[in-house]
Write a protein that holds these residues in place. Structure first.
Motif, PDB file in Angstrom:
ATOM      1  N   GLN A 130       1.040  -1.107   0.145  1.00 42.91           N
ATOM      2  CA  GLN A 130       0.014  -0.231  -0.085  1.00 42.91           C
ATOM      3  C   GLN A 130       1.189   0.652  -0.190  1.00 42.91           C
ATOM      4  N   ALA A 133       1.991   1.161  -3.476  1.00 42.38           N
ATOM      5  CA  ALA A 133       0.753   2.089  -4.318  1.00 42.38           C
ATOM      6  C   ALA A 133       0.142   3.082  -3.819  1.00 42.38           C
ATOM      7  N   ALA A 140      -1.106  -1.663 -11.347  1.00 35.52           N
ATOM      8  CA  ALA A 140      -2.619  -2.773 -10.941  1.00 35.52           C
ATOM      9  C   ALA A 140      -2.190  -3.679 -11.963  1.00 35.52           C
ATOM     10  N   TYR A 169      -5.659  -2.781  -2.955  1.00 35.05           N
ATOM     11  CA  TYR A 169      -5.328  -1.016  -2.372  1.00 35.05           C
ATOM     12  C   TYR A 169      -6.172  -0.961  -3.335  1.00 35.05           C
ATOM     13  N   SER A 172      -8.080  -2.602  -6.710  1.00 34.12           N
ATOM     14  CA  SER A 172      -6.815  -3.007  -7.354  1.00 34.12           C
ATOM     15  C   SER A 172      -6.246  -3.902  -6.365  1.00 34.12           C
ATOM     16  N   TYR A 174      -2.264  -5.555  -6.280  1.00 33.64           N
ATOM     17  CA  TYR A 174      -0.934  -5.209  -7.379  1.00 33.64           C
ATOM     18  C   TYR A 174      -0.028  -6.235  -7.254  1.00 33.64           C
ATOM     19  N   LEU A 375       5.983  -7.186  -7.143  1.00 37.11           N
ATOM     20  CA  LEU A 375       5.200  -5.534  -7.686  1.00 37.11           C
ATOM     21  C   LEU A 375       6.222  -5.042  -9.124  1.00 37.11           C
ATOM     22  N   GLU A 378       5.336   1.446 -11.417  1.00 31.97           N
ATOM     23  CA  GLU A 378       4.394   2.205 -12.639  1.00 31.97           C
ATOM     24  C   GLU A 378       5.590   2.826 -14.113  1.00 31.97           C
TER      25      GLU A 378
END
Length: 496
Positions: A130, A133, A140, A169, A172, A174, A375, A378
């Motif tokens: 989190q 995120a 996601a 989170y 969504s 992740y 993870l 982005e």
């Protein structure tokens, strides 16, 4: 494998479990080929949209930079070939990042992100999901999971829903969980035998624990030679299990409302399962309650054990901090997860030397866990390929060799069996997965978007209470003030 024995275990698992073939690798290959053609300036796209293979530049590869802990580095380097075999266009680079604990590792990663360092995937535990995120640093997985739902169905059918829930989170998902560890009690069978103590029953109590810990503790000249219990000052494990089994938490717990994706997810993968009842868009830890009476009571108990010489001074550290202490028969009990089985084997202990049981019942017998997986950052430029890597890590092909040596706890139920644990122990290995399957209220440790400053406050005031610089109640009152200020700084952590 880490041990020759596990060659046999891997062989059994590979033959016993077959997973569906996924059409996704071909789609990912198509995307890659298109990209290659664009940059190559050559070749022709057929009417189907697939680039003719002869025009692919052999020296062009899509690269994924994957950050992980040094302890896993060698094993992952050996294992990446199973992914490269599926995606020969991929170039995988693992980079190691060391830290005292998860908070330290996350802090270093945040500094690297700020400096513009390329990180496409990162292996992260519950503590960071989190946080990343909420800051918008990770991608996601919703759209890929919908696309490859048929392939992922067998994975989720083999995985307790508490794990994907902890990786959500605000509606969504992740992360795809590859391993977990619940905080159970490891008992030193050598010290238990020396003191004529039987393995605790599943429903043992906090008072039973206290009497056993006192009996194991041995002192001479005002100094403790053998401790009944020990723990390290961190978020996972530490004294957090005593907060949980005293029927409370560091934060008041809430649930994010379902999104269109999370509603679909729970219905598609866990429809009708009582284990998933009540799950929505993911956990929320919104309101600090460090000065809750039950939290105060739990810390006061930890201070009492140290004052009585039953526990050593709890210092900062991770799960490996106490292995040598325990294996030299100077420690009777400690909180740890399945990862400790391999660690103790590495210290020369056999299945006859240790076992595992549930945490004792206090006002409740609620347990905590932490999970981990990869993870997708982005800023990753190869997101389709990154998803294929994440998806690959959910497979037996990846997970069987990854957990060989019992360096962590498999997230898939089917990977827990007598054969797996006969080499390292413990005898009662069923406790590991039963902690989530049988104890219905087991939940993830608190890990809101402000988890890093939260953890620093937690360990700081824990330390001040243990050294006697502050009474437990005053330390937690100050911790509560800090957590409220941290929450205000990160507000709003969750959507309204």
């Amino acid at each position: 494998s880490d041990y020759p024995f596990f060659n046999r275990w891997e062989e059994v698992m590979t033959k016993q479990y077959k997973e569906p073939k996924s059409p996704a690798p071909q789609r990912a290959r198509r995307n890659f080929l298109k990209t290659t053609a664009k940059f190559a300036g050559a070749g022709a796209v057929m009417s189907t949209g697939i680039l003719s293979a002869p025009f692919v530049m052999a020296n062009v590869k899509e690269k994924l930079v994957i950050q992980t802990r040094p302890a896993r580095f060698t094993k992952l380097e050996q294992m990446k070939n199973s992914f490269i075999a599926k995606f020969p266009e991929a170039d995988i680079e693992f980079i190691a990042l060391a830290g005292v604990d998860h908070e330290d590792t996350i802090s270093k990663t945040l500094a690297q992100i700020a400096a513009g360092k390329q990180i496409d995937l990162q292996r992260v535990a519950t503590e960071g999901v989190q946080l990343y995120a909420g800051a918008g640093y990770i991608q996601a997985l919703d759209k890929w999971l919908r696309r490859d739902a048929d392939f992922m169905r067998s994975y989720f059918a083999d995985v307790n829903p508490a794990f994907p829930h902890s990786m959500m989170y605000e509606g969504s998902l992740y992360q795809i969980c590859t391993a977990f560890n619940a905080a159970n009690i490891y008992i030193n069978k050598n010290l238990f035998r020396e003191n004529d103590i039987e393995r605790p029953a599943d429903n043992w109590t906090k008072d039973d624990f206290y009497e056993i810990a006192k009996k194991i503790t041995k002192k001479s000249g005002g100094r403790t030679d053998v401790y009944g219990y020990g723990w390290t000052n961190r978020l996972w494990g530490s004294w957090m299990p005593w907060i949980f089994n005293n029927d409370t938490n560091l934060y008041a717990e809430a649930e994010a409302p379902n999104s269109d994706f999370s509603s679909w997810f729970w219905n598609y993968f866990y429809g009708g399962s009582s284990m998933a009842a009540g799950y929505g868009g993911g956990p929320r830890w919104e309101t600090p309650q460090a000065n809750h009476e039950n939290v105060v009571e739990a810390l006061e108990f930890m201070v009492q054990l140290q004052k009585e010489g039953i526990t050593p001074e709890a210092s900062l550290g991770d799960g490996a901090t106490l292995t040598g202490f325990y294996s030299s028969n100077r420690l009777g009990m400690t909180p740890a997860g399945g990862f400790w089985a391999g660690a103790l084997k590495g210290q020369g202990m056999s299945p006859e030397d240790f076992d595992v049981c549930y945490f004792p019942k206090w006002k409740s017998q609620r347990h905590q866990f932490g999970a981990e997986g990869y993870l997708m950052m982005e800023k990753c430029q190869a997101k389709d390929l990154a998803w294929e890597f994440i998806k690959h890590t959910s497979s037996y092909e990846w997970q069987v060799p990854f957990v060989s040596g019992n360096i962590t706890t498999p997230v898939r139920r089917s990977m827990h069996n007598d054969l797996r644990y006969s080499y390292t122990g413990p005898d009662n290995w069923q406790v590991f997965y039963n902690t989530v399957d049988k104890l219905k209220d087991t939940a993830a440790i608190p890990a809101p978007p402000c988890s890093n400053p939260m953890t620093r406050a937690f360990t700081k005031y824990t330390g001040l209470a243990l050294t006697g610089d502050l009474p437990a109640r005053e330390a937690l009152t100050k911790m509560q003030g800090d957590l409220m200020r941290i929450q205000d700084k990160y507000s709003p952590m969750y959507k309204s």
